[in-house]
Design an enzyme around this catalytic site. Structure first.
Site, PDB file in Angstrom:
ATOM      1  N   ALA A   1       0.840  -1.200   0.000  1.00 54.06           N
ATOM      2  CA  ALA A   1       0.000   0.000   0.000  1.00 54.06           C
ATOM      3  C   ALA A   1       0.874   1.249   0.000  1.00 54.06           C
ATOM      4  O   ALA A   1       2.011   1.238   0.491  1.00 54.06           O
ATOM      5  CB  ALA A   1      -0.911  -0.014   1.221  1.00 54.06           C
ATOM      6  N   SER A   2       0.347   2.333  -0.546  1.00 49.87           N
ATOM      7  CA  SER A   2       1.134   3.560  -0.741  1.00 49.87           C
ATOM      8  C   SER A   2       1.676   4.136   0.560  1.00 49.87           C
ATOM      9  O   SER A   2       2.690   4.836   0.551  1.00 49.87           O
ATOM     10  CB  SER A   2       0.285   4.603  -1.462  1.00 49.87           C
ATOM     11  OG  SER A   2      -0.876   4.913  -0.716  1.00 49.87           O
ATOM     12  N   ARG A   3       1.051   3.835   1.696  1.00 47.11           N
ATOM     13  CA  ARG A   3       1.526   4.382   2.973  1.00 47.11           C
ATOM     14  C   ARG A   3       2.761   3.653   3.492  1.00 47.11           C
ATOM     15  O   ARG A   3       3.403   4.122   4.434  1.00 47.11           O
ATOM     16  CB  ARG A   3       0.403   4.320   4.015  1.00 47.11           C
ATOM     17  CG  ARG A   3      -0.112   2.925   4.308  1.00 47.11           C
ATOM     18  CD  ARG A   3      -1.326   2.973   5.237  1.00 47.11           C
ATOM     19  NE  ARG A   3      -1.868   1.636   5.503  1.00 47.11           N
ATOM     20  CZ  ARG A   3      -2.734   1.013   4.720  1.00 47.11           C
ATOM     21  NH1 ARG A   3      -3.141   1.596   3.595  1.00 47.11           N
ATOM     22  NH2 ARG A   3      -3.197  -0.185   5.033  1.00 47.11           N
ATOM     23  N   TYR A   4       3.088   2.509   2.888  1.00 47.72           N
ATOM     24  CA  TYR A   4       4.216   1.718   3.373  1.00 47.72           C
ATOM     25  C   TYR A   4       5.476   1.852   2.514  1.00 47.72           C
ATOM     26  O   TYR A   4       6.538   1.385   2.920  1.00 47.72           O
ATOM     27  CB  TYR A   4       3.836   0.231   3.440  1.00 47.72           C
ATOM     28  CG  TYR A   4       2.703  -0.068   4.384  1.00 47.72           C
ATOM     29  CD1 TYR A   4       2.776   0.285   5.730  1.00 47.72           C
ATOM     30  CD2 TYR A   4       1.556  -0.706   3.930  1.00 47.72           C
ATOM     31  CE1 TYR A   4       1.726   0.010   6.593  1.00 47.72           C
ATOM     32  CE2 TYR A   4       0.504  -0.989   4.789  1.00 47.72           C
ATOM     33  CZ  TYR A   4       0.594  -0.621   6.121  1.00 47.72           C
ATOM     34  OH  TYR A   4      -0.435  -0.894   6.976  1.00 47.72           O
ATOM     35  N   ILE A   5       5.358   2.410   1.335  1.00 45.87           N
ATOM     36  CA  ILE A   5       6.511   2.464   0.426  1.00 45.87           C
ATOM     37  C   ILE A   5       6.903   3.911   0.144  1.00 45.87           C
ATOM     38  O   ILE A   5       6.085   4.825   0.252  1.00 45.87           O
ATOM     39  CB  ILE A   5       6.233   1.711  -0.894  1.00 45.87           C
ATOM     40  CG1 ILE A   5       4.941   2.210  -1.553  1.00 45.87           C
ATOM     41  CG2 ILE A   5       6.141   0.219  -0.643  1.00 45.87           C
ATOM     42  CD1 ILE A   5       4.613   1.542  -2.875  1.00 45.87           C
TER      43      ILE A   5
END
Length: 626
Positions: free
Chosen positions: A102-106
């Site tokens: 997910a975009s919040r992790y990368i």
């Protein structure tokens, strides 16, 4: 308004929008609008640190009116090209097809290459964003053919683009060769490796044949090491399993050991060997695929089909144009520096500033100082303006008292030297462009080695490698043949492409092999017709002609046929006597009971419709093959 007019107008607007603003990349910078907006956001946010992809997506939404999902997917796609975006975290696996986190992790940030070949803010043309609140680049002044390096794919209304990725080093060397007037050839290079046949590439508008790289560990073990472009280990294994279910290939087990590198291990059962399975993998699975390409791009907002060489020529000229614009910009900045340093030195060295002590009226200051400065106008590279004088009047007294004339003169000398170098580069812009490419290659070439091997792929005909995995049975008395006729006589193994050849007394017919096929009861014999080998089989017939009362031998081959069509080989006055596949002799007895033999080779092979060769001029009692 007529509904047809409304639909026509709206359809034209929609199709134009999809072509220009969604699906097709630009010839100049190689980006679609969403990709360009992502890069623009990263330039805006750049501080040398990694940024959460979620933040980049959020910032890009100021420019892109289509939601966060499309931006996120496009960002991951660009990042996995390993060209302009540096990744941190799980951006998915190109080999297995696993999705990104997910975009919040990368996190991500721009690579140095992006600044070297894309970023040039002062010569980039900007336009208002969709809501008018921000400005975004119309196009980036790309110094390399991004579209050929990254590749692109898009489907618009009535048209589609399919551009394959190419090797960074080879593309830059091609641009260099174009500038030098040398010949060059450019072929695709895929991030998944593999083997590519470019015989039909047609300069970017034909097709390529792509194969997986397969290694043989031993005669019972095969390992797939590299994938065809566009395939994942999951899709490849799925295609292999499908071929196994259809009985095209025999594999006892499939193990996927893919991690950083592809490793799909196939174990083979008893009686099956690697050499025969590899060719079948290429034919029956996605280990070999054909990719058609169409080099469609936007040029000045219009779709145009290019060739590879067209693009290399365009970007060779475009590189010179952009570099010249940058040099002209540097030149104007240096001239401005020289102008102001010269102006400042004259103002202080000629003690023009002391006139300020004698001027009583403030409104006269600018005109008096300007007129005094203009006495030295031959020292300036441009006209002295009132704004320049205002800048002089802002110089602090402390700076005037500490002004070092010698140092300032040296600075001007250094700037003039730089100016001379820039003028030299402008006058020889082709050589300067070649040097720029050499610097890029020296800096980045090690990161972009070719991964795909170029080779001529010699494919065997699928009929040649077909597995004889069907058992065919015959019940001549009942007139049936097929694979499920277990009460009949076994007549041979067959592949999907083989036929059942049915001989009757005066004709033959070839039928598809099915579970159970009615072939008629009045048959001489039926056999499996091997599509690869039976074309050379000689069929021998003995027949009796009722008009002249003589026996004849006819020999012919069956090399061409139409399935289910009846082919006659005897006339209406001919009577069938005997049939054989591989006889050695024709044996016959005369009325005097004398038995004779004639070798079969004495009878020529002719066509099925020709007249046979007469056996003897005497009346015969019995004739047969031996």
């Amino acid at each position: 308004m007529d509904i047809r007019t409304v639909l026509k107008d709206n359809f034209l607007q929609y199709s134009s929008y999809v072509i220009k603003d969604r699906a097709i990349a630009s010839v100049v910078d190689g980006f679609k609008p969403v990709q360009r907006r992502i890069i623009h956001s990263l330039f805006e946010m750049h501080d040398g640190n990694f940024h959460k992809v979620a933040n980049v997506v959020g910032n890009t939404m100021k420019y892109h009116p289509h939601g966060d999902t499309s931006i996120y997917e496009a960002l991951v796609n660009i990042a996995n090209k390993d060209l302009f975006i540096e990744k941190q975290g799980n951006f998915g696996n190109l080999f297995t097809g696993d999705p990104a986190s997910a975009s919040r992790y990368i996190e991500c940030r721009l690579t140095p290459l992006a600044f070297d070949v894309l970023y040039s803010k002062e010569i980039t043309i900007y336009e208002s964003s969709y809501d008018g609140r921000n400005n975004e680049p119309l196009l980036y002044p790309a110094k390399i053919p991004v579209i050929l390096i990254q590749g692109s794919e898009g489907i618009a209304v009535g048209m589609a683009a399919k551009i394959l990725p190419h090797n960074f080093n080879e593309i830059l060397n091609a641009v260099k060769s174009e500038l030098l007037g040398e010949s060059y050839d450019i072929y695709p290079d895929f991030p998944t490796g593999g083997i590519v046949d470019v015989n039909e590439y047609a300069d970017g508008n034909g097709k390529v044949l792509v194969r997986a790289k397969i290694e043989t560990i031993d005669e019972k073990t095969i390992v797939i090491r590299e994938l065809p472009f566009g395939e994942t280990t999951e899709s490849l294994i799925s295609s292999i399993e499908k071929a196994i279910r259809k009985n095209y290939i025999k594999v006892s087990s499939i193990n996927d050991f893919t991690a950083e590198n592809v490793a799909i291990e196939l174990s083979l059962p008893r009686g099956v060997y690697a050499s025969e399975v590899i060719e079948k993998l290429y034919h029956y699975t996605n280990c070999q695929i054909s990719i058609s390409v169409n080099l469609l791009l936007l040029s000045e907002r219009y779709p145009v089909v290019y060739t590879i060489k067209d693009l290399i020529k365009f970007h060779a000229a475009h590189l010179q144009k952009i570099l010249k614009m940058e040099l002209e910009l540097q030149k104007s900045k240096i001239l401005e520096k020289i102008f102001y340093k010269t102006l400042e030195q004259i103002f202080i060295e000629k003690k023009i500033y002391k006139l300020l002590e004698t001027i009583s009226k403030e409104e006269n200051i600018l005109s008096i100082i300007l007129s005094e400065v203009l006495r030295h106008k031959e020292s300036f590279s441009r006209e002295v303006l009132k704004e320049d004088v205002e800048n002089l009047l802002k110089i602090p007294i402390r700076k005037i008292s500490l002004f070092d004339i010698d140092k300032n003169s040296k600075d001007i000398k250094i700037l003039n030297k730089e100016l001379k170098s820039i003028n030299s580069n402008i006058s020889s812009i082709r050589g300067y462009s070649i040097n720029f490419i050499d610097l890029l290659l020296a800096k980045y070439s090690k990161e972009h080695q070719r991964k795909t091997k170029i080779s001529l792929i010699k494919s065997k005909n699928v009929k040649e490698i077909a597995t004889k995995n069907m058992k065919v049975y015959l019940n001549l008395a009942e007139g049936f043949a097929g694979t499920s006729l277990f009460d009949g006589e076994f007549i041979g193994n067959a592949s999907y492409y083989d036929k059942i050849l049915v001989f009757r007394e005066n004709s033959y017919v070839l039928k598809n092999i099915e579970d159970k096929t009615f072939i008629d009861k009045k048959n001489v014999c039926a056999l499996v017709y091997d599509i690869n080998n039976s074309k050379e089989q000689i069929f021998s017939i003995i027949y009796f002609n009722r008009l002249d009362n003589f026996y004849y031998v006819k020999r012919f081959k069956i090399d061409k046929f139409i399935t289910d069509k009846v082919y006659e080989f005897l006339g209406e006055n001919d009577e069938f006597v005997d049939f054989s596949l591989n006889p050695e002799f024709v044996e016959f007895s005369t009325n005097k009971d004398i038995v004779k033999r004639i070798e079969i080779d004495n009878f020529m092979v002719k066509s099925r419709s020709s007249i046979g060769k007469r056996i003897s001029s005497n009346n015969l009692k019995k004739v047969k093959f031996k």
